[in-house]
Every structure is written in structure tokens, then in C-alpha cells.
Design a protein around this motif. Structure first.
Motif, PDB file in Angstrom:
ATOM      1  N   ALA A   8       0.994  -1.289  -0.002  1.00  0.00           N
ATOM      2  CA  ALA A   8       0.108   0.075  -0.028  1.00  0.00           C
ATOM      3  C   ALA A   8       0.808   1.354  -0.060  1.00  0.00           C
ATOM      4  N   LEU A   9       2.172   1.156   0.514  1.00  0.00           N
ATOM      5  CA  LEU A   9       2.944   2.549   0.599  1.00  0.00           C
ATOM      6  C   LEU A   9       4.270   2.427  -0.105  1.00  0.00           C
ATOM      7  N   VAL A  10       5.198   1.345   0.269  1.00  0.00           N
ATOM      8  CA  VAL A  10       6.432   1.468  -0.108  1.00  0.00           C
ATOM      9  C   VAL A  10       6.653   1.075  -1.421  1.00  0.00           C
ATOM     10  N   ASP A  11       6.079  -0.075  -2.072  1.00  0.00           N
ATOM     11  CA  ASP A  11       6.221  -0.266  -3.405  1.00  0.00           C
ATOM     12  C   ASP A  11       5.897   0.863  -4.340  1.00  0.00           C
ATOM     13  N   LEU A  22       7.070  10.336  -0.761  1.00  0.00           N
ATOM     14  CA  LEU A  22       8.216   9.735  -0.550  1.00  0.00           C
ATOM     15  C   LEU A  22       8.711   9.578   1.010  1.00  0.00           C
ATOM     16  N   LEU A  23       8.734  10.693   1.618  1.00  0.00           N
ATOM     17  CA  LEU A  23       8.916  10.706   3.235  1.00  0.00           C
ATOM     18  C   LEU A  23       8.188   9.631   3.782  1.00  0.00           C
ATOM     19  N   PHE A  24       6.779   9.485   3.604  1.00  0.00           N
ATOM     20  CA  PHE A  24       6.210   8.501   4.176  1.00  0.00           C
ATOM     21  C   PHE A  24       6.360   6.960   3.619  1.00  0.00           C
ATOM     22  N   GLY A  25       7.047   7.070   2.497  1.00  0.00           N
ATOM     23  CA  GLY A  25       7.451   5.856   1.723  1.00  0.00           C
ATOM     24  C   GLY A  25       8.524   5.348   2.383  1.00  0.00           C
ATOM     25  N   ALA A  26       9.653   6.211   2.670  1.00  0.00           N
ATOM     26  CA  ALA A  26      10.883   5.803   3.492  1.00  0.00           C
ATOM     27  C   ALA A  26      10.681   5.485   4.656  1.00  0.00           C
ATOM     28  N   TYR A  27       9.749   6.238   5.651  1.00  0.00           N
ATOM     29  CA  TYR A  27       9.433   5.874   7.015  1.00  0.00           C
ATOM     30  C   TYR A  27       8.909   4.253   6.980  1.00  0.00           C
ATOM     31  N   GLY A  28       7.791   4.292   5.743  1.00  0.00           N
ATOM     32  CA  GLY A  28       7.201   2.895   5.748  1.00  0.00           C
ATOM     33  C   GLY A  28       8.031   1.864   5.631  1.00  0.00           C
ATOM     34  N   ASN A  75      -0.518  15.150  -0.313  1.00  0.00           N
ATOM     35  CA  ASN A  75      -0.586  13.565  -0.258  1.00  0.00           C
ATOM     36  C   ASN A  75      -1.438  12.936  -1.489  1.00  0.00           C
ATOM     37  N   THR A  76      -0.710  11.864  -2.053  1.00  0.00           N
ATOM     38  CA  THR A  76      -1.335  11.143  -3.239  1.00  0.00           C
ATOM     39  C   THR A  76      -1.324   9.772  -2.666  1.00  0.00           C
ATOM     40  N   LEU A  77      -0.776   9.441  -1.640  1.00  0.00           N
ATOM     41  CA  LEU A  77      -0.298   7.967  -1.682  1.00  0.00           C
ATOM     42  C   LEU A  77      -0.812   7.520  -0.097  1.00  0.00           C
ATOM     43  N   VAL A  78      -0.544   8.330   1.029  1.00  0.00           N
ATOM     44  CA  VAL A  78      -0.628   7.884   2.337  1.00  0.00           C
ATOM     45  C   VAL A  78      -2.160   7.882   2.761  1.00  0.00           C
ATOM     46  N   THR A  79      -2.548   6.363   3.163  1.00  0.00           N
ATOM     47  CA  THR A  79      -3.998   6.269   3.604  1.00  0.00           C
ATOM     48  C   THR A  79      -3.899   6.120   5.103  1.00  0.00           C
ATOM     49  N   PRO A  80      -5.023   6.270   5.725  1.00  0.00           N
ATOM     50  CA  PRO A  80      -5.327   6.171   7.209  1.00  0.00           C
ATOM     51  C   PRO A  80      -4.825   4.813   7.532  1.00  0.00           C
ATOM     52  N   LEU A  81      -4.960   3.632   6.797  1.00  0.00           N
ATOM     53  CA  LEU A  81      -4.267   2.480   7.516  1.00  0.00           C
ATOM     54  C   LEU A  81      -2.857   2.330   7.265  1.00  0.00           C
ATOM     55  N   SER A  82      -2.373   2.923   6.140  1.00  0.00           N
ATOM     56  CA  SER A  82      -0.724   2.607   6.142  1.00  0.00           C
ATOM     57  C   SER A  82      -0.056   3.667   7.038  1.00  0.00           C
ATOM     58  N   LEU A  83      -0.780   5.011   7.421  1.00  0.00           N
ATOM     59  CA  LEU A  83      -0.172   5.594   8.332  1.00  0.00           C
ATOM     60  C   LEU A  83      -0.332   4.993   9.850  1.00  0.00           C
ATOM     61  N   GLU A 127      -6.174   9.971  -2.363  1.00  0.00           N
ATOM     62  CA  GLU A 127      -4.942   9.343  -2.574  1.00  0.00           C
ATOM     63  C   GLU A 127      -5.220   8.174  -3.276  1.00  0.00           C
ATOM     64  N   GLN A 128      -4.038   7.605  -4.019  1.00  0.00           N
ATOM     65  CA  GLN A 128      -4.357   6.567  -5.077  1.00  0.00           C
ATOM     66  C   GLN A 128      -3.034   5.730  -4.810  1.00  0.00           C
ATOM     67  N   PRO A 129      -3.123   4.982  -3.852  1.00  0.00           N
ATOM     68  CA  PRO A 129      -1.793   3.933  -3.570  1.00  0.00           C
ATOM     69  C   PRO A 129      -1.683   2.982  -4.660  1.00  0.00           C
ATOM     70  N   ASP A 130      -2.641   2.602  -5.463  1.00  0.00           N
ATOM     71  CA  ASP A 130      -2.582   1.684  -6.472  1.00  0.00           C
ATOM     72  C   ASP A 130      -2.445   2.088  -7.862  1.00  0.00           C
ATOM     73  N   ALA A 131      -2.386   3.620  -7.890  1.00  0.00           N
ATOM     74  CA  ALA A 131      -1.966   4.132  -9.302  1.00  0.00           C
ATOM     75  C   ALA A 131      -0.483   4.193  -9.338  1.00  0.00           C
ATOM     76  N   ALA A 132      -0.088   4.162 -10.682  1.00  0.00           N
ATOM     77  CA  ALA A 132       1.608   4.038 -10.963  1.00  0.00           C
ATOM     78  C   ALA A 132       2.240   5.254 -10.535  1.00  0.00           C
TER      79      ALA A 132
END
Lengths: 467, 120
Positions: free
Chosen positions: A214-217, A231-237, A400-408, B106-111
Motif C-alpha cells: 500500500a505504501l512502499v512499493d 516519498l517521506l512516508f514511503g521511506a518511513y514505511g 498527499n497522493t499515497l498515504v492512507t489512514p491504514l498505512s499511516l 490518494e491513490q496508492p494503487d496508481a502507478a
């Protein structure tokens, strides 16, 4: 065959039943464990078992020769031969392709064209672990820390399936004495083992796997198209993911071995509580850091040859430790960052000794971010990707385009694990050993059902399988 | 989960499972451990029959998989008929809802998603 899967669970139950049924004969018990370990390893590729057999047999012969040699020079020569042979195996399988690629690039840049044949060698799972184990065994025999082991004991030491593919690097001095007599189980150890397995399954299946997908990949797949916040939260993740992945493997390995009657040393000790990088390496992958200290840093001279040489030794040890993880410049840079920072820490500590006291929380914050910076190199597929990640991180785009409540929440849970009481698991096990077995079984089932409900579709292999 | 590093030593000595010894440790330890694992396995088989059946479906094709699939499918159907899978299904649905929750769009699934929105 991975630990947190039903196939492995059934395999383990069978091994557990057979080995304890054979407990009256320690030799037959060990033979059964060896066969089970080879079956486990052969599930990846049966050819790997032959490599393991040859490596164990070769090291057994060398250790006997070392122990029989009267002259110290001959002993040292034999150890050197063993180290060269073991590292030769590692170099062939792990680094030959990498070095040939570098040579090819160098020749090309010098105008000699592409003349070097590029190799694609299948990397045997866990080769780095059992190679290091063998090297430490030979050195320990030469230095009379342990007597040479029988073929069965040494082969089982190197093949024992709980630690075979991703450590901990269990030294001969830890495990060989335990192989000499048939082990006994006790309720406290069994309770701790069951808790470790459950805790490890939670960390791997729920936290590490979910954070990965959900976050890192997504953050590392295309850093140029993610915001700085992502990217910051991706690195923390990733910091949480790799901790929950690797420490989960170690926890499960320790728990599984314990259910079979053997104790492994600890491998993690709440690493993100570290207030310095030196402290971090006393808590992270302890079996590797102590191996590097005893078999590389100290033989290089350690801290006995002056300040500059100490710093150089630290740097070299960490660069080689980085290279141990894989044939990639990103691992070299990761090691260099750690080695460089360790050297700076050492220098600063001498400079301000007794004059400045840094509050522990500031040390923890700085150390954590140095480690996270290192993880960006460690996780990125290549140097260009790592630099693109750092560039994106510094771009100042805080949407924020990536970090969801669950991943946080999972990142927070992974970090909060470091605030748990250090003896929490032992204290729970000390209570649990008094409970009736049906209650323990019911709670275990409930825990596993919860974990199963939270698993993503398909659990990715452990990160350290590739090393 | 362990102690040691605060005191400054390399903490490879010792195991994370060293407990204070107690008399209960020696009271039928193998029977206690085995009974705990058997009870857990039986309850899991009761509460997660569908999981067993999915595992059998994912096995590599062969005589073992073929021999296991039919009885495990029948077992899964039995557990569904008697609603034994209800707690596991409820937990799963709660987890899936948590996975779908978003702060915004937010869209974690998007490329790559940052380029799809306007830069500030």
C-alpha cells in the motif's frame, strides 16, 4: 516454502512430532532434523542441497585438519584456505556477475568494446548466511574456542531449517554444544516460542506485507511522479517494513527452533530506540553486526591502532557489510553511509567528551533519520533510482497522493513497537505457562484468525531471502 | 522485545526467551505444548475452512493436491453451511473497509499520482 504459510505449518507439525518421537536417540533425532532441513531447502531448488552438503563436508574436513595441525602457521594457512574457499563460493554465486558487469563497463569506457561474457548465475537462497557461519566455525576451531564438530553436527548446524535462509547467523559456539545431548522442552520456553511465532506472523503478514503493497512499493516504483510527502512516508514505511519483515523472520526462527528444543541468540533489540548509530548496530541484525565485529573489524585492528585507523576500520567493515547484502552499488553506498557516520560519531564523541550532553530523544531522532536515509539506498533498485527518490524528497511538494489512514496507522504501530516494555514477551510467557493448554490453543487460534483476516492477497517472500 | 543494548554491550549473548524458571516448566511440557498446538489447529480448521480449501486449490497440480481438494472443499462447504466462517469473514470485511479508507483522494494503487493533480 515460507514460514507464515499453511504448507510450512503442516511441515513443521510433522517435523515437531517426528523429532520429539525420536528424542531417545539424539543421533536419530539430528538425522531426522537434517533430512527435514534438506527437504525444506530443496523445496526452492534441489541443487542447492548439493551445494550445502559440499560446503558442510568441506568445512568439516578443514576443521579436522586445523585441529590436527601442530604448528600454528599450518593452522593459520588452513583457516586462510577455508576462508578463501568459502568466500569463493559466495563470490561465484553472488558477485561474479556484478564484477564482470563492472569490468565490462570499464573496458567499454576505455574503448576495448564489450568482450566480457556476462553471467547469470542462480543465487542459492541463504548462501550468505551459511557461508559466514562456516567461516566463523573455522576461525573458532583454530582459536580453540570450540572443538571440531562431528560431520552430522556441523552439517546440521549449517542446514538447520529455522535459520537456514535468512539467519540469525547462529555460530557454532551457540548451537553445537546444544546438539551434543537430546534437548528438553519446558513450558516457559514453549510459551515464549508460541508467542514469538504469533508476534512474528503479525509483524510479517499484517504490518510488513500491507505496508509493502500500500505504501512502499508505489513510492519506490516511480518516485519521479510522487510528492515529497509521499516519498517521506514511503521511506518511513520502508523503515517499518524492513524491521517488521526481518525481525519477524528472526522471531519465528527463534520460536521454531525453541519448539524443537534449541535456543538461538537474539537478533533484534528495538533498533529504532537507538540514540546513536553505534547503538543501532547493537540492536539491528545483532548476529551480523557481532560477526562483522569479531571476524572482520577486530582482525583489521579494531580500535587498537590509533584514531584514524579505527575510523578506517569502521568504514571498511560497514562497506563490506553492505556488500554482503548484495552485488549492487546501492548496498555499497548504504554501507559507506553507515561506516562514515559511525566514524563521524566516534570522532565527535572524542571531541566533545564531557562538555556537551545531547538529550537522548535528539540522538534517537537523528539516528533514526540517518538510518532512514540509508534505507532509501538499500531499497532502491539502482543508484539512479535512489538519487531520483532523494531528488523527489527535496522537491518541496507536500500534497498527499499515497498515504492512507491504514498505512499511516501501520507506520505508527511499527514505530510504537519500540516503546513496548523490553521484557514484555517474556513476562507474558511467564504468565502463559500457567494457563491450561486448551485456553492457550484457543488464544493462538484467535490470534492466527485475526492475522489471517488482515493478510493481503499472497504474502511476499521475506526481504532477507534474497541475501 | 529484549534487553541489553542500553547497557552498552553487544547483545548477542543470551536469548530473547530466557525466563525466570518456575516449577510449572517441568509439568508435562511436551503434552502441554502439543495440546496447545493441536487445539489451535483444530479451531483454525473449524473457523477457517475456506482458507484450507483455498490453500488446496493453490497447491501445484499433482496427486497430493487432487487427493486433498475434494475433502477440503467439502469441509469448507460444511463450515459455510453452519456459519463457522462468519467471524473470519466479518473480520476480513472490517479489514477491507479499513484498507479502502482515504484522507482525501490518494491513490496508492496508481502507478504515479502526483502528476495527476495540479501542483501548488
Amino acid at each position: 516454502m515460507q514460514f507464515p504459510t499453511l504448507s510450512f505449518g503442516l511441515f513443521f507439525l510433522l517435523v515437531y512430532a517426528v523429532t520429539w518421537a525420536l528424542n531417545r536417540s539424539n543421533d536419530w533425532r539430528k538425522i531426522a532434523l537434517l533430512m527435514a532441513s534438506w527437504f525444506f531447502y530443496g523445496a526452492w531448488d534441489p541443487r542447492f542441497v548439493l551445494l550445502l552438503f559440499l560446503s558442510a563436508s568441506g568445512n568439516w574436513l578443514l576443521a579436522r585438519a586445523i585441529a590436527a595441525a601442530a604448528a600454528q602457521a599450518r593452522q593459520r594457512g588452513l583457516v586462510l584456505l577455508g576462508v578463501v574457499l568459502n568466500l569463493g563460493v559466495l563470490a561465484t554465486f553472488k558477485y561474479a556477475g556484478f564484477f564482470l558487469e563492472q569490468l565490462d563497463a570499464l573496458l567499454f569506457s576505455l574503448g576495448f568494446g564489450r568482450d566480457v561474457p556476462l553471467l547469470q548465475i542462480l543465487l542459492p537462497v541463504g548462501v550468505s548466511f551459511f557461508t559466514f557461519q562456516a567461516v566463523s566455525y573455522l576461525v573458532d576451531v583454530q582459536q580453540r574456542r570450540i572443538p571440531p564438530a562431528s560431520w552430522l553436527d556441523l552439517t546440521l548446524l549449517m542446514s538447520f531449517f529455522p535459520h537456514l535462509v535468512a539467519g540469525p547467523i547462529v555460530r557454532g559456539s551457540d548451537l553445537l554444544p546444544q546438539f551434543r545431548t537430546a534437548p528438553r522442552l519446558d513450558r516457559g520456553a514453549a510459551a515464549a516460542a508460541l508467542l514469538l511465532i504469533l508476534w512474528g506472523a503479525f509483524k510479517k503478514v499484517v504490518v510488513a506485507s500491507e505496508l509493502a503493497t500500500a505504501l512502499v512499493d508505489p513510492a519506490f516504483r516511480d518516485p519521479a511522479h510522487r510528492s515529497s510527502l509521499d516519498l517521506l512516508f514511503g521511506a518511513y514505511g520502508y523503515a517499518v517494513q524492513i524491521y517488521c519483515d526481518f525481525s519477524a523472520y528472526s522471531d519465528m526462527a527463534i520460536g521454531l527452533a525453541l519448539l524443537l528444543g534449541y535456543r538461538f541468540p537474539r537478533n533484534f533489540d528495538q533498533p529504532y530506540r537507538a540514540a546513536s548509530l553505534q547503538d543501532f548496530w547493537r540492536r539491528w541484525h545483532i548476529s551480523l553486526s557481532s560477526w562483522l565485529r569479531d571476524y572482520l573489524y577486530i582482525p583489521l585492528g579494531g580500535s587498537r591502532k590509533g584514531r584514524l585507523r579505527t575510523m578506517l576500520n569502521l568504514f571498511l567493515t560497514m562497506v563490506l557489510g553492505g556488500l554482503w547484502h548484495g552485488a549492487n552499488w546501492t548496498f555499497v553506498l548504504w554501507g559507506a553511509l553507515h561506516g562514515g557516520w559511525l566514524a563521524i560519531e566516534r570522532g565527535l564523541a572524542r571531541l566533545v567528551a564531557g562538555r556537551v550532553t545531547v538529550p537522548r530523544w535528539i540522538g534517537m531522532l537523528i539516528t533514526f533519520h540517518v538510518v532512514v536515509l540509508g534505507w532509501i539506498f538499500f531499497r532502491a533498485p539502482g543508484l539512479t533510482d535512489a538519487l531520483a527518490y532523494l531528488h523527489g524528497l527535496g522537491a518541496g511538494d507536500w500534497r498527499n497522493t499515497l498515504v492512507t489512514p491504514l498505512s499511516l496507522a501501520l507506520v505508527a504501530i511499527g514505530l510504537a513497537m519500540h516503546a513496548l516494555p523490553p521484557r514484555g514477551l517474556q513476562q507474558l510467557a511467564e504468565r502463559m505457562r500457567h494457563w491450561p493448554a486448551p485456553l492457550v490453543g484457543a488464544l493462538l487460534a484467535l490470534g492466527l484468525l485475526l492475522i489471517g483476516a488482515m493478510r493481503p492477497e499472497g504474502v511476499a517472500p521475506f526481504i532477507y531471502y534474497q541475501f | 522485545m529484549t534487553i541489553g543494548a542500553e547497557r552498552g554491550e553487544i547483545a548477542e549473548i543470551g536469548s530473547p526467551v530466557n525466563l525466570v524458571p518456575a516449577q510449572v516448566d517441568r509439568r508435562a511440557p511436551w503434552r502441554w505444548t502439543t495440546a496447545s498446538m493441536v487445539v489451535a489447529a483444530l479451531l483454525l480448521a473449524l473457523g477457517n475452512g475456506t482458507g484450507l480449501s483455498e490453500w488446496a486449490d493453490d497447491l501445484p497440480p499433482g496427486p497430493v493436491a487432487a487427493a486433498l481438494q475434494e475433502p477440503l472443499h467439502a469441509w469448507a462447504a460444511f463450515t459455510v453451511r453452519w456459519h463457522q466462517d462468519r467471524p473470519a469473514r466479518w473480520l476480513r470485511s472490517q479489514w477491507m473497509q479499513a484498507r479502502k479508507a482515504r484522507f482525501g483522494n490518494e491513490q496508492p494503487d496508481a502507478a504515479g499520482a502526483a502528476d495527476s493533480t495540479t501542483a501548488p
